[in-house]
Design a protein around this motif. Sequence first.
Motif, mmCIF file in Angstrom:
data_model
loop_
_atom_site.group_PDB
_atom_site.id
_atom_site.type_symbol
_atom_site.label_atom_id
_atom_site.label_comp_id
_atom_site.label_asym_id
_atom_site.label_seq_id
_atom_site.Cartn_x
_atom_site.Cartn_y
_atom_site.Cartn_z
ATOM 1 N N GLN A 229 0.821 -1.207 0.000
ATOM 2 C CA GLN A 229 0.000 0.000 0.000
ATOM 3 C C GLN A 229 0.856 1.258 0.000
ATOM 4 O O GLN A 229 0.494 2.273 -0.602
ATOM 5 N N SER A 230 2.013 1.184 0.648
ATOM 6 C CA SER A 230 2.899 2.357 0.660
ATOM 7 C C SER A 230 3.542 2.592 -0.694
ATOM 8 O O SER A 230 3.830 3.735 -1.062
ATOM 9 N N THR A 231 3.758 1.511 -1.463
ATOM 10 C CA THR A 231 4.377 1.662 -2.784
ATOM 11 C C THR A 231 3.345 1.910 -3.885
ATOM 12 O O THR A 231 3.673 2.494 -4.923
ATOM 13 N N ALA A 232 2.098 1.452 -3.660
ATOM 14 C CA ALA A 232 1.042 1.648 -4.672
ATOM 15 C C ALA A 232 -0.253 2.049 -3.971
ATOM 16 O O ALA A 232 -1.229 1.297 -3.943
ATOM 17 N N PRO A 233 -0.286 3.244 -3.393
ATOM 18 C CA PRO A 233 -1.417 3.648 -2.542
ATOM 19 C C PRO A 233 -2.745 3.794 -3.270
ATOM 20 O O PRO A 233 -3.794 3.800 -2.626
ATOM 21 N N ASP A 234 -2.725 3.903 -4.596
ATOM 22 C CA ASP A 234 -3.970 4.066 -5.345
ATOM 23 C C ASP A 234 -4.375 2.796 -6.099
ATOM 24 O O ASP A 234 -5.287 2.819 -6.928
ATOM 25 N N ASN A 235 -3.696 1.690 -5.795
ATOM 26 C CA ASN A 235 -4.051 0.403 -6.408
ATOM 27 C C ASN A 235 -5.118 -0.256 -5.537
ATOM 28 O O ASN A 235 -4.855 -0.655 -4.406
ATOM 29 N N GLN A 236 -6.322 -0.376 -6.075
ATOM 30 C CA GLN A 236 -7.438 -0.927 -5.291
ATOM 31 C C GLN A 236 -7.147 -2.321 -4.777
ATOM 32 O O GLN A 236 -7.572 -2.708 -3.683
ATOM 33 N N ARG A 237 -6.395 -3.092 -5.547
ATOM 34 C CA ARG A 237 -6.107 -4.475 -5.156
ATOM 35 C C ARG A 237 -5.272 -4.563 -3.883
ATOM 36 O O ARG A 237 -5.351 -5.531 -3.146
ATOM 37 N N THR A 238 -4.455 -3.545 -3.610
ATOM 38 C CA THR A 238 -3.647 -3.571 -2.393
ATOM 39 C C THR A 238 -4.531 -3.573 -1.145
ATOM 40 O O THR A 238 -4.118 -4.053 -0.087
ATOM 41 N N TYR A 239 -5.729 -3.017 -1.283
ATOM 42 C CA TYR A 239 -6.662 -2.983 -0.152
ATOM 43 C C TYR A 239 -7.623 -4.175 -0.189
ATOM 44 O O TYR A 239 -7.819 -4.843 0.828
ATOM 45 N N SER A 240 -8.217 -4.436 -1.358
ATOM 46 C CA SER A 240 -9.262 -5.472 -1.422
ATOM 47 C C SER A 240 -8.727 -6.867 -1.116
ATOM 48 O O SER A 240 -9.388 -7.656 -0.418
ATOM 49 N N ALA B 160 -10.214 -5.094 9.312
ATOM 50 C CA ALA B 160 -10.667 -5.012 7.923
ATOM 51 C C ALA B 160 -11.360 -3.680 7.652
ATOM 52 O O ALA B 160 -11.193 -3.091 6.573
ATOM 53 N N LEU B 161 -12.126 -3.198 8.633
ATOM 54 C CA LEU B 161 -12.790 -1.899 8.473
ATOM 55 C C LEU B 161 -11.758 -0.783 8.363
ATOM 56 O O LEU B 161 -11.893 0.119 7.519
ATOM 57 N N ILE B 162 -10.721 -0.840 9.179
ATOM 58 C CA ILE B 162 -9.649 0.178 9.135
ATOM 59 C C ILE B 162 -8.969 0.161 7.766
ATOM 60 O O ILE B 162 -8.719 1.217 7.162
ATOM 61 N N ALA B 163 -8.682 -1.047 7.251
ATOM 62 C CA ALA B 163 -8.031 -1.165 5.936
ATOM 63 C C ALA B 163 -8.947 -0.636 4.837
ATOM 64 O O ALA B 163 -8.488 0.031 3.892
ATOM 65 N N THR B 164 -10.241 -0.927 4.940
ATOM 66 C CA THR B 164 -11.203 -0.454 3.946
ATOM 67 C C THR B 164 -11.253 1.068 3.930
ATOM 68 O O THR B 164 -11.216 1.704 2.870
ATOM 69 N N GLN B 165 -11.346 1.660 5.110
ATOM 70 C CA GLN B 165 -11.439 3.118 5.190
ATOM 71 C C GLN B 165 -10.126 3.796 4.795
ATOM 72 O O GLN B 165 -10.148 4.921 4.290
ATOM 73 N N ALA B 166 -9.009 3.088 4.971
ATOM 74 C CA ALA B 166 -7.728 3.619 4.492
ATOM 75 C C ALA B 166 -7.748 3.714 2.965
ATOM 76 O O ALA B 166 -7.276 4.699 2.382
ATOM 77 N N GLY B 167 -8.301 2.701 2.316
ATOM 78 C CA GLY B 167 -8.426 2.743 0.859
ATOM 79 C C GLY B 167 -9.356 3.849 0.399
ATOM 80 O O GLY B 167 -9.049 4.595 -0.548
ATOM 81 N N LEU B 168 -10.495 3.987 1.080
ATOM 82 C CA LEU B 168 -11.470 5.015 0.704
ATOM 83 C C LEU B 168 -10.958 6.430 0.975
ATOM 84 O O LEU B 168 -11.489 7.397 0.424
ATOM 85 N N SER B 169 -9.946 6.552 1.820
ATOM 86 C CA SER B 169 -9.386 7.878 2.097
ATOM 87 C C SER B 169 -8.552 8.406 0.928
ATOM 88 O O SER B 169 -8.255 9.599 0.859
ATOM 89 N N ARG B 170 -8.187 7.506 0.013
ATOM 90 C CA ARG B 170 -7.436 7.925 -1.175
ATOM 91 C C ARG B 170 -8.392 8.592 -2.168
ATOM 92 O O ARG B 170 -9.479 8.066 -2.450
ATOM 93 N N LYS B 171 -8.008 9.722 -2.691
ATOM 94 C CA LYS B 171 -8.857 10.461 -3.631
ATOM 95 C C LYS B 171 -9.248 9.604 -4.831
ATOM 96 O O LYS B 171 -10.391 9.643 -5.298
ATOM 97 N N ALA B 172 -8.299 8.804 -5.312
ATOM 98 C CA ALA B 172 -8.552 7.978 -6.496
ATOM 99 C C ALA B 172 -9.510 6.822 -6.209
ATOM 100 O O ALA B 172 -10.066 6.220 -7.136
ATOM 101 N N LEU B 173 -9.713 6.489 -4.930
ATOM 102 C CA LEU B 173 -10.515 5.304 -4.575
ATOM 103 C C LEU B 173 -11.767 5.630 -3.779
ATOM 104 O O LEU B 173 -12.532 4.717 -3.445
ATOM 105 N N LYS B 174 -12.009 6.902 -3.477
ATOM 106 C CA LYS B 174 -13.105 7.239 -2.568
ATOM 107 C C LYS B 174 -14.482 6.845 -3.105
ATOM 108 O O LYS B 174 -15.414 6.649 -2.330
#
Length: 360
Positions: free
Chosen positions: A70-81, A96-110
């Motif tokens: 996630q640190s190397t590819a923060p906007d890759n949805q697969r890193t979270y899903s 899992a909820l924390i990881a999900t919300q971390a992904g949604l915090s990215r502008k590209a994935l919100k």
Amino acid sequence: MTQKSPEAIWPRIVLSRRFNNTKKYQKANNILENIADIDSLPDAYFSTLSNNYVTQRQFTKIDNLFLKWQSTAPDNQRTYSMYIELLDLQQQYKKALIATQAGLSRKALKADFQLRAFESYFLLKTNQIEQAEEKVNSLIKIKPADGFLLRIQGQIHLAKGKYKEAIKYLSTSLKNKQNTYTALYIATAYKQHGDIGSAIQFMESELEKYPHNIFYQKFLAKMYITGHPEKAIKIYSTIIDKNKKDIIALNNLAWIFYEKGQLNKALEYAIKSTNAAPNHPGILDTLGVIQLKMNNIDEAFKTLSLAYEISPNDTEIRIHLAQVEKTRKNHSNVQKLLTNLTEKEREEWSEELKNLLQKQ
């Protein structure tokens, strides 16, 4: 190929999978872990290495791997899903909820639909019912026939005790997308609504369609225990034929035979289940109760004391150990075991408590 072209990633991935499948775990890990620069690696690198770790039950390494990805590819949805799905399998819903919300915090994935659906699901699984309902209702407007969302809606109604509505949504979900858990939730809704007959009938029909589904077999067998013990015995015996160390089937068979008064058979299955899971408090409890019934007091005391040591807050184990202590005439220990019971527990175990406290 890896020797001639050490920079080529795909031969390494294939070889790692092969090593893992043949239980050469250190080799499987080393061939991928030794790559220093992971910034431009394909998703398959991470899925392969995470699968290795899952097989080897190295859960800390899984966490570190996905956090690094996630640190190397923060906007890759697969890193979270991918990470979220693994956490779900481990029932680590808060994480899992924390990881999900971390992904949604990215502008590209919100606005990512899958992550938003995951968020509503994990809000539900962490008992944040109202927030889950609000989010899933907004998503269902986008995809009204989505099987996963319909299942979540059904689960929300189930959590609220609205069983008819739960069955309606869950049945629609199952029609749109076959899913074992959806079917089990439907049976649970019938059961909790007090309609055991419909729960059994529904699960029987599902098992006819999918006769090798172990989850359906176990759910149906458990419902059979009270009213149809012979049917439960038949299913559990089939399960044990395939897996002689299935502790649920062994333990439940022990209890069925105990209830039927066939104590030697009950003891046989209880011993098999404790051999398979020697530190499982519930399984030890079953064995201890059978030993007490057979008047093997010393063995029952030893077994139930271990169960109590492992799970001191389990009321059922405390009651059963107190019954052994009464037989051993250790009345002070009986009193100690019965202290700090809640009013609800005292009401639930009123008959047992009455017998335990008589003639002290």
